[in-house]
Design a protein around this motif. Structure first.
Motif, PDB file in Angstrom:
ATOM      1  N   ARG A   1       4.293   4.352  13.350  1.00  0.00           N
ATOM      2  CA  ARG A   1       3.134   3.546  13.743  1.00  0.00           C
ATOM      3  C   ARG A   1       1.927   4.467  13.847  1.00  0.00           C
ATOM      4  O   ARG A   1       1.988   5.512  14.479  1.00  0.00           O
ATOM      5  CB  ARG A   1       3.397   2.828  15.064  1.00  0.00           C
TER       6      ARG A   1
ATOM      7  N   SER B   1      -4.386   8.143   7.724  1.00  0.00           N
ATOM      8  CA  SER B   1      -3.623   7.310   6.804  1.00  0.00           C
ATOM      9  C   SER B   1      -2.285   7.952   6.498  1.00  0.00           C
ATOM     10  O   SER B   1      -2.144   9.163   6.527  1.00  0.00           O
ATOM     11  CB  SER B   1      -4.394   7.105   5.502  1.00  0.00           C
TER      12      SER B   1
ATOM     13  N   PRO C   1      -1.219  -0.149  12.525  1.00  0.00           N
ATOM     14  CA  PRO C   1      -0.400  -0.361  11.325  1.00  0.00           C
ATOM     15  C   PRO C   1       0.946   0.333  11.418  1.00  0.00           C
ATOM     16  O   PRO C   1       1.050   1.443  11.926  1.00  0.00           O
ATOM     17  CB  PRO C   1      -1.254   0.242  10.200  1.00  0.00           C
ATOM     18  N   ASP C   2       1.974  -0.332  10.909  1.00  0.00           N
ATOM     19  CA  ASP C   2       3.329   0.218  10.861  1.00  0.00           C
ATOM     20  C   ASP C   2       3.687   0.576   9.422  1.00  0.00           C
ATOM     21  O   ASP C   2       3.141   0.014   8.471  1.00  0.00           O
ATOM     22  CB  ASP C   2       4.340  -0.799  11.399  1.00  0.00           C
ATOM     23  N   GLY C   3       4.639   1.516   9.250  1.00  0.00           N
ATOM     24  CA  GLY C   3       5.059   1.902   7.912  1.00  0.00           C
ATOM     25  C   GLY C   3       6.386   2.620   7.916  1.00  0.00           C
ATOM     26  O   GLY C   3       7.007   2.821   8.964  1.00  0.00           O
TER      27      GLY C   3
ATOM     28  N   VAL D   1       6.921  -3.514   4.518  1.00  0.00           N
ATOM     29  CA  VAL D   1       5.626  -3.639   5.177  1.00  0.00           C
ATOM     30  C   VAL D   1       4.812  -4.684   4.439  1.00  0.00           C
ATOM     31  O   VAL D   1       4.596  -4.575   3.229  1.00  0.00           O
ATOM     32  CB  VAL D   1       4.882  -2.285   5.168  1.00  0.00           C
TER      33      VAL D   1
ATOM     34  N   HIS E   1      -2.392   4.952  14.511  1.00  0.00           N
ATOM     35  CA  HIS E   1      -3.581   4.349  15.121  1.00  0.00           C
ATOM     36  C   HIS E   1      -4.619   5.431  15.386  1.00  0.00           C
ATOM     37  O   HIS E   1      -4.383   6.342  16.177  1.00  0.00           O
ATOM     38  CB  HIS E   1      -3.224   3.630  16.430  1.00  0.00           C
TER      39      HIS E   1
ATOM     40  N   ASN F   1      -0.562  -7.059   6.219  1.00  0.00           N
ATOM     41  CA  ASN F   1      -1.266  -6.673   7.445  1.00  0.00           C
ATOM     42  C   ASN F   1      -0.593  -5.505   8.159  1.00  0.00           C
ATOM     43  O   ASN F   1      -0.791  -5.284   9.346  1.00  0.00           O
ATOM     44  CB  ASN F   1      -1.376  -7.865   8.398  1.00  0.00           C
ATOM     45  N   SER F   2       0.206  -4.743   7.414  1.00  0.00           N
ATOM     46  CA  SER F   2       0.845  -3.512   7.915  1.00  0.00           C
ATOM     47  C   SER F   2       1.795  -3.768   9.075  1.00  0.00           C
ATOM     48  O   SER F   2       1.886  -2.979  10.009  1.00  0.00           O
ATOM     49  CB  SER F   2      -0.226  -2.481   8.324  1.00  0.00           C
ATOM     50  N   GLU F   3       2.511  -4.871   9.028  1.00  0.00           N
ATOM     51  CA  GLU F   3       3.565  -5.153   9.989  1.00  0.00           C
ATOM     52  C   GLU F   3       4.914  -5.124   9.277  1.00  0.00           C
ATOM     53  O   GLU F   3       5.009  -5.324   8.067  1.00  0.00           O
ATOM     54  CB  GLU F   3       3.351  -6.518  10.656  1.00  0.00           C
TER      55      GLU F   3
ATOM     56  N   SER G   1       0.836  -1.188   0.000  1.00  0.00           N
ATOM     57  CA  SER G   1       0.000   0.000   0.000  1.00  0.00           C
ATOM     58  C   SER G   1       0.863   1.227   0.000  1.00  0.00           C
ATOM     59  O   SER G   1       1.687   1.394   0.864  1.00  0.00           O
ATOM     60  CB  SER G   1      -0.902  -0.012   1.222  1.00  0.00           C
TER      61      SER G   1
END
Length: 304
Positions: free
Chosen positions: A146, A87, A129-131, A104, A148, A107-109, A31
């Protein structure tokens, strides 16, 4: 100001080099969401596109040669340009050191994998989610963001996923380590009441968590009234300057450089379209960028 347009062959090489790690790291698509100085003239032969927060005073980072100034006046955010608070626009979900890629997954890990596609390991496992994972210059540490519910922070961890430390409590993206590995530059925004963020600005963060310093604001730009935020920093090879994208209220953006103590902002381009993704050459002689116009080319500009 000297600029040079890259020939098509060199552009293809750049695209191929950048796309190979993405294909190896992610079997599926990741993503992505993500002035004028009166005396300076930049000549273009065609057009194209590369890709204000609350003052931050939680332990200013000192430059090797001079102390970082404190910014005291936040810029005013145009009502229709507030970025979404839920986002990340980060366009660079992978980074590479040696023969190991960090990226990444779906599942955004954060995960790592060898360039041959073997040895994949998950390093994070959090509901948020991490990025934006990036390796430190010595390959021992990974910095990442991170997110949230519109809030988040910047974190670092050891290369094996242990020793997780939070550096900030503000949202950020486009992380870039300084060449000496002591500081991380980031596009950061402070969450305000009502779940709204001010315009993004360039922030530098001590990698040991001892403090961070906002470098840019509307007031630091050559023409404050047209500033609509600053983003996507990149360090000069000697770590004494950063290049970044300065957005304007008219929808255009230009490439700038700034000293690491937050002084001496200079506009390098005068493009009739949006510019983005500035990157310094290894020898410090050029800054590469793109511009969004009829034919999307890669350009080079001298930092001086």
């Amino acid at each position: 100001m000297l600029t040079r347009r890259l020939p098509l062959r060199e552009m293809l090489i750049v695209v191929l080099v950048l796309s190979i790690p993405l294909a190896v790291a992610c079997g599926s698509e990741g993503s992505d969401s993500d002035g004028a100085n009166g005396n300076q003239q930049t000549t273009y032969t065609s057009g194209m596109s590369f890709q204000a927060t609350e003052p931050i005073n939680t332990g200013a980072i000192a430059s090797p040669t001079t102390a970082s100034p404190t910014i005291t006046t936040p810029p005013t955010s145009p009502p229709d340009s507030t970025p979404a608070a839920t986002s990340s626009p980060d366009p660079s979900p992978v980074d590479m050191t040696g023969d190991v890629i960090v990226g990444v997954i779906a599942n955004s890990e954060i995960s790592v994998i060898g360039v041959d596609g073997t040895g994949q390991r998950h390093l994070t496992d959090d509901p948020a989610p991490d990025g934006s994972p990036v390796w430190s210059p010595d390959g021992s540490t990974i910095a990442f963001s991170r997110w949230h519910n519109g809030q988040g922070g910047l974190f670092v961890m050891d290369a094996d996923g242990t020793n997780l430390r939070q550096l900030t409590d503000f949202i950020g993206y486009g992380l870039r380590w300084s060449p000496d590995g002591q500081t991380i530059a980031v596009t950061g925004s402070i969450l305000e009441s009502g779940n709204q963020m001010r315009l993004p600005q360039i922030v530098i963060i001590a990698a040991d968590g001892s403090g961070y310093q906002q470098l840019t604001s509307a007031e630091t730009m050559p023409i404050p009234a047209v500033s609509a935020g600053n983003s996507w920093p990149d360090w000069s090879p000697d770590g004494q300057q950063l290049t970044f994208v300065g957005d304007q209220v008219d929808g255009l953006s230009q490439i700038y450089i700034i000293d690491r103590d937050g002084t001496n902002v200079r506009q390098l381009t005068d493009s009739p379209s949006r510019t983005s993704s500035p990157r310094w050459s290894a020898d410090g002689a050029w800054i590469a960028f793109s511009a969004d116009a009829a034919d999307a080319d890669i350009w080079l500009v001298r930092p001086d």
